[in-house]
Design an enzyme around this catalytic site. Sequence first.
Site, PDB file in Angstrom:
ATOM      1  N   CYS A  59       0.853  -1.240  -0.002  1.00  0.00           N
ATOM      2  CA  CYS A  59       0.112  -0.111  -0.079  1.00  0.00           C
ATOM      3  C   CYS A  59       0.783   1.252  -0.122  1.00  0.00           C
ATOM      4  CB  CYS A  59      -0.729  -0.107   1.232  1.00  0.00           C
ATOM      5  SG  CYS A  59      -1.879   1.411   1.762  1.00  0.00           S
ATOM      6  N   CYS A 105      -0.136   3.830   2.415  1.00  0.00           N
ATOM      7  CA  CYS A 105       0.262   3.321   3.882  1.00  0.00           C
ATOM      8  C   CYS A 105       1.801   3.806   4.174  1.00  0.00           C
ATOM      9  CB  CYS A 105       0.147   2.002   3.948  1.00  0.00           C
ATOM     10  SG  CYS A 105      -1.631   1.337   3.935  1.00  0.00           S
TER      11      CYS A 105
END
Length: 112
Positions: A36, A39
């Site tokens: 991600c 993230c």
Amino acid sequence: MTTYAEGVARVTDADFGTEVLDAGLPVLVKFTAEWCGPCRQMKPVLGALAAEEAERLRIVEVDVDHSPETALRYGILGTPTFVVFRGGEPVKSIVGARPKRRLLAELEDVLA
């Protein structure tokens, strides 16, 4: 539990109860994944936040791929998702990356 950045610990299905649900302070849990991008962008933001707010808030991360039971239990559908736990209960959920100032503003009601 493994600490990977400034004051941010990695929590798993096995230790989520003791590290998050039984914590004395409110806990901001970042549900994340290695793949991600947003993230990864949040790591320095959360590191700075953990250092600045250590008296009022604990910050941990849960990798949804390595700890699927916890992600499933709290209905996590996307990453990053932030959930604040207080007294063992989820009290706030925030989905998506954001700048530190905005994240802190959104957390003010649970930190007050």
